[in-house]
Motif scaffolding. Structure first.
Motif, PDB file in Angstrom:
ATOM      1  N   TYR A 107      27.320  30.138  34.467  1.00 56.55           N
ATOM      2  CA  TYR A 107      28.415  30.394  32.890  1.00 56.55           C
ATOM      3  C   TYR A 107      29.781  31.743  33.709  1.00 56.55           C
ATOM      4  O   TYR A 107      30.144  32.078  32.677  1.00 56.55           O
ATOM      5  CB  TYR A 107      27.831  30.732  31.899  1.00 56.55           C
ATOM      6  CG  TYR A 107      27.445  29.723  31.161  1.00 56.55           C
ATOM      7  CD1 TYR A 107      27.746  28.679  30.563  1.00 56.55           C
ATOM      8  CD2 TYR A 107      25.672  28.881  31.503  1.00 56.55           C
ATOM      9  CE1 TYR A 107      27.828  27.296  29.639  1.00 56.55           C
ATOM     10  CE2 TYR A 107      25.740  28.112  30.406  1.00 56.55           C
ATOM     11  CZ  TYR A 107      26.331  27.158  30.104  1.00 56.55           C
ATOM     12  OH  TYR A 107      25.605  25.873  29.568  1.00 56.55           O
ATOM     13  N   ARG A 108      29.403  32.443  35.129  1.00 61.55           N
ATOM     14  CA  ARG A 108      30.168  33.277  35.332  1.00 61.55           C
ATOM     15  C   ARG A 108      31.457  32.275  35.842  1.00 61.55           C
ATOM     16  O   ARG A 108      31.719  31.274  35.992  1.00 61.55           O
ATOM     17  CB  ARG A 108      29.172  33.866  36.997  1.00 61.55           C
ATOM     18  CG  ARG A 108      27.942  34.531  35.916  1.00 61.55           C
ATOM     19  CD  ARG A 108      27.279  34.696  37.631  1.00 61.55           C
ATOM     20  NE  ARG A 108      25.956  35.433  37.138  1.00 61.55           N
ATOM     21  CZ  ARG A 108      25.031  36.124  37.473  1.00 61.55           C
ATOM     22  NH1 ARG A 108      24.846  36.554  38.389  1.00 61.55           N
ATOM     23  NH2 ARG A 108      24.189  36.606  36.443  1.00 61.55           N
ATOM     24  N   ARG A 109      32.529  33.544  36.052  1.00 64.18           N
ATOM     25  CA  ARG A 109      33.581  33.176  36.759  1.00 64.18           C
ATOM     26  C   ARG A 109      34.317  32.555  35.236  1.00 64.18           C
ATOM     27  O   ARG A 109      35.326  31.873  35.889  1.00 64.18           O
ATOM     28  CB  ARG A 109      33.879  33.039  37.765  1.00 64.18           C
ATOM     29  CG  ARG A 109      33.130  33.660  38.641  1.00 64.18           C
ATOM     30  CD  ARG A 109      32.826  33.305  40.590  1.00 64.18           C
ATOM     31  NE  ARG A 109      32.498  33.726  40.917  1.00 64.18           N
ATOM     32  CZ  ARG A 109      32.809  34.777  41.889  1.00 64.18           C
ATOM     33  NH1 ARG A 109      34.159  35.495  41.174  1.00 64.18           N
ATOM     34  NH2 ARG A 109      32.556  35.475  42.858  1.00 64.18           N
ATOM     35  N   ARG A 110      34.033  33.220  34.114  1.00 63.63           N
ATOM     36  CA  ARG A 110      34.780  32.400  32.938  1.00 63.63           C
ATOM     37  C   ARG A 110      35.270  33.248  32.180  1.00 63.63           C
ATOM     38  O   ARG A 110      35.516  32.657  30.821  1.00 63.63           O
ATOM     39  CB  ARG A 110      34.635  30.496  32.863  1.00 63.63           C
ATOM     40  CG  ARG A 110      32.419  31.642  31.971  1.00 63.63           C
ATOM     41  CD  ARG A 110      32.172  29.902  31.919  1.00 63.63           C
ATOM     42  NE  ARG A 110      31.929  28.812  31.010  1.00 63.63           N
ATOM     43  CZ  ARG A 110      31.829  29.124  29.884  1.00 63.63           C
ATOM     44  NH1 ARG A 110      31.431  29.858  28.825  1.00 63.63           N
ATOM     45  NH2 ARG A 110      32.843  28.356  28.812  1.00 63.63           N
ATOM     46  N   GLY A 111      35.465  34.052  32.334  1.00 61.13           N
ATOM     47  CA  GLY A 111      35.711  35.300  31.721  1.00 61.13           C
ATOM     48  C   GLY A 111      34.039  35.874  30.116  1.00 61.13           C
ATOM     49  O   GLY A 111      34.722  36.964  29.501  1.00 61.13           O
ATOM     50  N   THR A 112      33.508  35.682  30.336  1.00 57.52           N
ATOM     51  CA  THR A 112      32.436  35.554  29.604  1.00 57.52           C
ATOM     52  C   THR A 112      31.773  37.111  29.903  1.00 57.52           C
ATOM     53  O   THR A 112      31.593  37.604  28.709  1.00 57.52           O
ATOM     54  CB  THR A 112      31.383  35.013  29.594  1.00 57.52           C
ATOM     55  OG1 THR A 112      31.295  33.596  29.531  1.00 57.52           O
ATOM     56  CG2 THR A 112      29.775  35.527  28.798  1.00 57.52           C
ATOM     57  N   GLY A 113      31.598  37.659  30.906  1.00 53.59           N
ATOM     58  CA  GLY A 113      31.303  38.755  31.305  1.00 53.59           C
ATOM     59  C   GLY A 113      32.187  40.543  30.849  1.00 53.59           C
ATOM     60  O   GLY A 113      32.005  41.600  29.637  1.00 53.59           O
ATOM     61  N   ARG A 114      33.183  39.546  31.044  1.00 54.97           N
ATOM     62  CA  ARG A 114      34.635  40.832  30.584  1.00 54.97           C
ATOM     63  C   ARG A 114      34.365  40.319  28.574  1.00 54.97           C
ATOM     64  O   ARG A 114      35.371  42.081  28.225  1.00 54.97           O
ATOM     65  CB  ARG A 114      36.294  40.494  30.863  1.00 54.97           C
ATOM     66  CG  ARG A 114      37.358  41.008  30.871  1.00 54.97           C
ATOM     67  CD  ARG A 114      37.910  40.756  31.671  1.00 54.97           C
ATOM     68  NE  ARG A 114      37.823  40.742  33.042  1.00 54.97           N
ATOM     69  CZ  ARG A 114      37.891  41.738  33.762  1.00 54.97           C
ATOM     70  NH1 ARG A 114      38.452  42.852  32.920  1.00 54.97           N
ATOM     71  NH2 ARG A 114      38.002  42.361  34.915  1.00 54.97           N
ATOM     72  N   ALA A 115      34.819  39.246  28.226  1.00 57.61           N
ATOM     73  CA  ALA A 115      34.606  38.870  26.973  1.00 57.61           C
ATOM     74  C   ALA A 115      33.456  40.604  26.415  1.00 57.61           C
ATOM     75  O   ALA A 115      33.438  40.874  25.069  1.00 57.61           O
ATOM     76  CB  ALA A 115      34.484  37.720  26.719  1.00 57.61           C
ATOM     77  N   LEU A 116      32.270  40.226  26.620  1.00 56.67           N
ATOM     78  CA  LEU A 116      31.373  40.748  25.824  1.00 56.67           C
ATOM     79  C   LEU A 116      31.315  42.344  26.437  1.00 56.67           C
ATOM     80  O   LEU A 116      30.897  43.496  25.350  1.00 56.67           O
ATOM     81  CB  LEU A 116      29.636  40.229  26.913  1.00 56.67           C
ATOM     82  CG  LEU A 116      29.609  39.514  26.682  1.00 56.67           C
ATOM     83  CD1 LEU A 116      27.980  38.928  27.411  1.00 56.67           C
ATOM     84  CD2 LEU A 116      28.636  39.407  24.932  1.00 56.67           C
ATOM     85  N   ALA A 117      32.178  42.810  27.686  1.00 56.66           N
ATOM     86  CA  ALA A 117      31.920  44.474  28.333  1.00 56.66           C
ATOM     87  C   ALA A 117      33.201  44.428  26.712  1.00 56.66           C
ATOM     88  O   ALA A 117      33.352  45.819  26.580  1.00 56.66           O
ATOM     89  CB  ALA A 117      33.259  43.912  29.040  1.00 56.66           C
ATOM     90  N   GLY A 118      34.078  44.001  26.315  1.00 54.36           N
ATOM     91  CA  GLY A 118      35.019  44.583  25.628  1.00 54.36           C
ATOM     92  C   GLY A 118      34.227  44.784  24.404  1.00 54.36           C
ATOM     93  O   GLY A 118      34.456  45.434  23.500  1.00 54.36           O
ATOM     94  N   GLU A 119      33.409  44.128  23.674  1.00 56.89           N
ATOM     95  CA  GLU A 119      32.153  43.730  22.812  1.00 56.89           C
ATOM     96  C   GLU A 119      31.976  45.459  22.408  1.00 56.89           C
ATOM     97  O   GLU A 119      31.990  45.695  21.760  1.00 56.89           O
ATOM     98  CB  GLU A 119      32.091  42.861  22.616  1.00 56.89           C
ATOM     99  CG  GLU A 119      33.210  41.864  22.175  1.00 56.89           C
ATOM    100  CD  GLU A 119      33.421  41.600  20.556  1.00 56.89           C
ATOM    101  OE1 GLU A 119      32.927  42.297  19.983  1.00 56.89           O
ATOM    102  OE2 GLU A 119      34.780  40.708  20.448  1.00 56.89           O
TER     103      GLU A 119
END
Length: 308
Positions: A93-105
């Motif tokens: 599930y990488r390269r679809r914004g999940t890591g950046r969304a978690l980092a924002g939270e």
């Protein structure tokens, strides 16, 4: 709760985890570790995941079908020193914004400075850290060496003997020595009785592999080499120089080299292992030099990023 953008994953904040959630997170971590060649969580985080009383914030990202796609762990034990962060996204599930969304939270949930580990120094983690304004603050090297090659002899200083750790008898003396030996270390030197006890209760703990060096005339504890054996289904067993320390008053006499050799020989001769690893701070040049002279070489790096 919030919707992760640009994915459709639902990011949720939890202050406590149930058994099913812990199992999901550990399964995600195994998948990421197998794909990346480095586990996404350190021992401290894994222990806290299993402790329902640990002070932490948990951020989970799930796909519409309920699949856990990402997780972030925020250690809030000491916010003044910095909230510790470890974050992982499932390889599928990488390269679809999940890591950046978690980092924002993470940024929204944390108060005070942040300290985030990128295990294996993954390029995607480095890029995300730079984008979010984190600075590279610390590097922890993993070193490895074969145990099939020649090992150094155990040459203890005169008047020093080795014996195995005795749970319940050596605890206080060891904690005092650990604090002295790692007075400048950001984690190891702060161990408490509870930190020691939880590790003595781990399935991997073996008192025979926890070697103490004592002064024969007084019984005073001068140093130690605590070894560990990693056993994971589907992977080869590996030894670890878990913690090695020497009393500052005993530096320069060869005790560190002798303890290193004794632990390596224990892992090879008593546990039947053919390879060993350890972790050491890049800034600890003396320890790095000692281990490299003992045949260790750099395997990978773990980077701590700081913000605030």
């Amino acid at each position: 709760m919030s919707i992760a953008d640009p994915t459709t994953d639902l990011v949720a904040r939890l202050d406590r985890l149930g058994p099913a959630e812990v199992a999901d997170i550990l399964g995600l971590a195994r998948s990421a570790g197998e794909a990346d060649g480095a586990d996404p969580f350190d021992e401290h985080t894994l222990l806290r995941l299993r402790d329902p009383q640990a002070a932490a914030v948990h951020l989970t990202a799930r796909a519409p079908d309920g699949t856990l796609t990402g997780y972030a762990h925020l250690d809030t034990t000491d916010p003044a020193a910095g909230v510790g962060v470890e974050l992982v996204v499932h390889p599928a599930y990488r390269r679809r914004g999940t890591g950046r969304a978690l980092a924002g939270e993470v940024l929204a949930a944390a108060t005070g400075p942040l300290r985030a580990w990128a295990h294996g120094d993954h390029p995607s983690a480095a890029a995300l850290a730079v984008d979010l304004g984190f600075r590279r603050a610390r590097v922890l090297w993993q070193l490895r060496r074969p145990l099939t090659a020649d090992l150094p002899e155990v040459r203890l200083p005169d008047g020093v003997a080795l014996h195995a750790f005795r749970p319940g008898e050596d605890d206080d003396a060891w904690l005092a020595l650990n604090a002295a030996a790692f007075a400048d270390h950001p984690e190891q030197g702060r161990w408490t009785e509870a930190d020691l006890r939880v590790r003595l209760a781990e399935p991997w703990f073996d008192p025979a592999g926890f070697l103490l060096a004592v002064a024969e005339s007084t019984g005073r504890l001068l140093g130690f080499h605590w070894t560990k054996v990693h056993e994971r289904p589907g992977s080869a067993r590996m030894g670890e120089v878990y913690v090695l320390g020497v009393d500052p008053s005993a530096h320069g006499g060869g005790l560190g080299r002798a303890l290193t050799a004794a632990g390596l020989r224990h892992l090879r001769d008593e546990r039947g292992l053919d390879r060993v690893m350890l972790y050491v701070d890049e800034s600890n040049t003396g320890a790095v030099a000692l281990y490299e002279r003992t045949g260790f070489a750099r395997w990978c790096g773990h980077v701590n990023y700081a913000l605030g």
